[in-house]
Design an enzyme around this catalytic site. Structure first.
Site, mmCIF file in Angstrom:
data_model
loop_
_atom_site.group_PDB
_atom_site.id
_atom_site.type_symbol
_atom_site.label_atom_id
_atom_site.label_comp_id
_atom_site.label_asym_id
_atom_site.label_seq_id
_atom_site.Cartn_x
_atom_site.Cartn_y
_atom_site.Cartn_z
ATOM 1 N N MET A 28 -38.075 -4.615 31.947
ATOM 2 C CA MET A 28 -37.799 -5.750 32.829
ATOM 3 C C MET A 28 -38.884 -5.806 33.916
ATOM 4 O O MET A 28 -38.706 -6.482 34.937
ATOM 5 C CB MET A 28 -36.407 -5.634 33.440
ATOM 6 N N HIS A 32 -42.869 1.398 36.584
ATOM 7 C CA HIS A 32 -43.040 2.666 37.291
ATOM 8 C C HIS A 32 -43.450 3.740 36.286
ATOM 9 O O HIS A 32 -43.597 3.446 35.092
ATOM 10 C CB HIS A 32 -41.765 3.038 38.047
ATOM 11 N N HIS A 35 -41.711 3.822 32.865
ATOM 12 C CA HIS A 35 -42.231 2.866 31.866
ATOM 13 C C HIS A 35 -43.596 3.315 31.336
ATOM 14 O O HIS A 35 -43.864 3.229 30.147
ATOM 15 C CB HIS A 35 -42.418 1.478 32.498
ATOM 16 N N GLN A 59 -28.054 -9.829 30.794
ATOM 17 C CA GLN A 59 -27.498 -8.492 31.030
ATOM 18 C C GLN A 59 -27.119 -8.264 32.490
ATOM 19 O O GLN A 59 -26.772 -7.143 32.860
ATOM 20 C CB GLN A 59 -28.449 -7.403 30.506
ATOM 21 N N LYS A 147 -33.169 7.739 30.785
ATOM 22 C CA LYS A 147 -32.408 7.493 32.001
ATOM 23 C C LYS A 147 -31.276 6.530 31.696
ATOM 24 O O LYS A 147 -30.177 6.688 32.195
ATOM 25 C CB LYS A 147 -33.307 6.915 33.108
ATOM 26 N N GLN A 151 -27.724 2.901 27.098
ATOM 27 C CA GLN A 151 -28.513 1.845 26.466
ATOM 28 C C GLN A 151 -29.158 2.363 25.182
ATOM 29 O O GLN A 151 -29.150 1.693 24.141
ATOM 30 C CB GLN A 151 -29.584 1.359 27.443
ATOM 31 N N VAL A 174 -38.314 10.198 33.562
ATOM 32 C CA VAL A 174 -39.388 10.624 34.470
ATOM 33 C C VAL A 174 -38.833 10.586 35.888
ATOM 34 O O VAL A 174 -38.119 9.652 36.262
ATOM 35 C CB VAL A 174 -40.620 9.713 34.332
ATOM 36 N N SER A 183 -36.842 4.392 38.923
ATOM 37 C CA SER A 183 -36.126 3.150 38.643
ATOM 38 C C SER A 183 -36.753 2.043 39.460
ATOM 39 O O SER A 183 -37.139 2.246 40.610
ATOM 40 C CB SER A 183 -34.647 3.291 39.022
#
Lengths: 290, 290
Positions: A28, A32, A35, A59, A147, A151, A174, A183
């Site tokens: 999304m 960070h 990703h 979502q 994390k 999902q 991470v 996040s």
């Protein structure tokens, strides 16, 4: 790296496959290190890497942070390229959900608990948009962070049940140096909240040590242990603390019955944070549809 | 023609695509001329044709005819081969739904009416199994009969909404000489019921003539016209008679507002039969996902 905004252009670009392995990292945005670790792993394993940036309205529930979800496409472009992405796919909402979209992909059972209970409809939105991205990109492998462990479980179940021709690759969470899970939502935290947020992982690590030392044997004990410590943190309110089987997310009694997950969600001010550890700790297993 | 029973073997067989166009004809078996016309069209348009035969339990409701649904795999094998199929895919229920399948594909809106109203859950089962077949076979084109017009509309909507990389090809209803739409369920009919069954298409044709002559202008008039004639047939009970927009399946007032469908479902004894005509009559349009 190319930035592509439409499905048609992306398809055209990807069509001549010539046997190369294609990796997808759905995000999304507001990238960070979490990703970027996914993108780097994809770039190591695949000849071509597509990173999608799409803040998926489906979502988000009413009253959630859709409107204020952080966005910085220019920074994302730069970071994704440095991490090894070949294509940045940044469709708009109208491109992904043209008027009158009526189809939902729903995974039942393991979406009832944890974030699924606090965020009704959330995982329908996740399964539906990931299903769309899989059909648009047709990747060989898709990379997701642990994390968001629920999902990952939901997507693995969907891929398995619908026989999607893609390998789901879960990647380790991470963390910041003080243990806070990376996040995009961490930017919402005030300095005070940011300090308090370290209690999540600190507590999960303590519980892991207790479990490894044989002092936590029951799921209910572990929940109580975590809950008591989190409750001591000022300004923090607990959404859930649960210890379940993993990846099935079923209730369990004894922690040695199966692989398990200790998962927490809390509010710090207006920010919702989640974290988890898998017991015993090991790499997530890859999943391919039958 | 090869017969394949497992997903893994089918995938292996189809994997080296080498640019050839692949067609899929999904069926529940007990093939008739309607199915064969789909297979022939697929064979004309594609280099390789997969015909699937799977009586999908998910699309049968409680009390429906799952157990007595007619099956004759040896005959199907022969007919499919003669019509031009290259591969007959005949998975068992356990192969398609191994224990613990939890994922459903749901198309809302246009599944509420017609057969969706009489058969709750039916189109979830259809969308889910077709989605699985699309992922297993990865066809370029998939062929469906217009007799199941609502099914065609639902699948086109799903393909559109989920961006599935497949072209849905609707094909005209094939009929017996006396007009009865071909259906595997026609074998259930006693000789007497078989004679009475001709009233469906006869009535739809009369309504078409009335409409073309300008004597039927309102949807409600057309419904009444059809209903009155069907009610005169002994031993026939009406499930529904509806005239809706097509393919949107929305209520409409005037027949000249949009393309429309006159659709009927009836019971003759314990057999449920459906039929429909599209107004104005023309070929179904093909649909590809954006």
């Amino acid at each position: 790296m190319q930035r592509i905004e439409t499905i048609a252009r992306l398809r055209n670009l990807l069509r001549p496959r010539r046997g190369r392995r294609l990796g997808l990292v759905p995000t999304m945005g507001y990238l960070h290190e979490g990703h970027l670790s996914l993108i780097r792993q994809a770039a190591e394993e695949c000849e071509q890497v597509v990173v999608s940036v799409f803040v998926n309205p489906l979502q988000f529930g009413p009253g959630e942070d859709l409107d204020r979800y952080p966005r910085d496409l220019e920074r994302d472009r730069q970071l994704a390229e440095e991490a090894g992405a070949d294509i940045l796919f940044t469709p708009g909402v109208e491109e992904m959900y043209p008027g009158g979209a009526k189809t939902t992909v729903r995974v039942t059972g393991l979406t009832d608990r944890l974030c699924g209970a606090s965020r009704p409809g959330h995982f329908d939105g996740v399964a539906t948009v990931v299903s769309k991205l899989f059909h648009i990109v047709e990747p060989d492998r898709a990379y997701f962070g642990q994390k968001d462990a629920q999902q990952v479980a939901v997507i693995q179940q969907m891929v398995h049940d619908l026989n999607m021709p893609v390998e789901v690759v879960p990647c380790p969470t991470v963390r910041e140096e003080d243990g806070l899970a990376m996040s995009s939502r961490n930017v919402y935290l005030s300095p005070e909240e940011r300090r308090r947020a370290t209690t999540l992982y600190k507590t999960l690590r303590e519980a892991t040590r207790e479990r490894e030392a044989g002092r936590l044997c029951q799921a209910a004990e572990a929940v109580q242990f975590i809950r008591e410590r989190l409750e001591m943190t000022e300004g923090l309110s607990i959404d859930y603390v649960e210890v379940l089987s993993y990846p099935g997310l079923e209730p369990l009694e004894r922690l040695d019955e199966s692989r398990s997950i200790a998962a927490v969600a809390v509010h710090l001010g207006s920010t919702r944070l989640i974290d988890n550890v898998i017991w015993p700790q090991e790499e997530g297993t890859r999943c391919t549809a039958p």
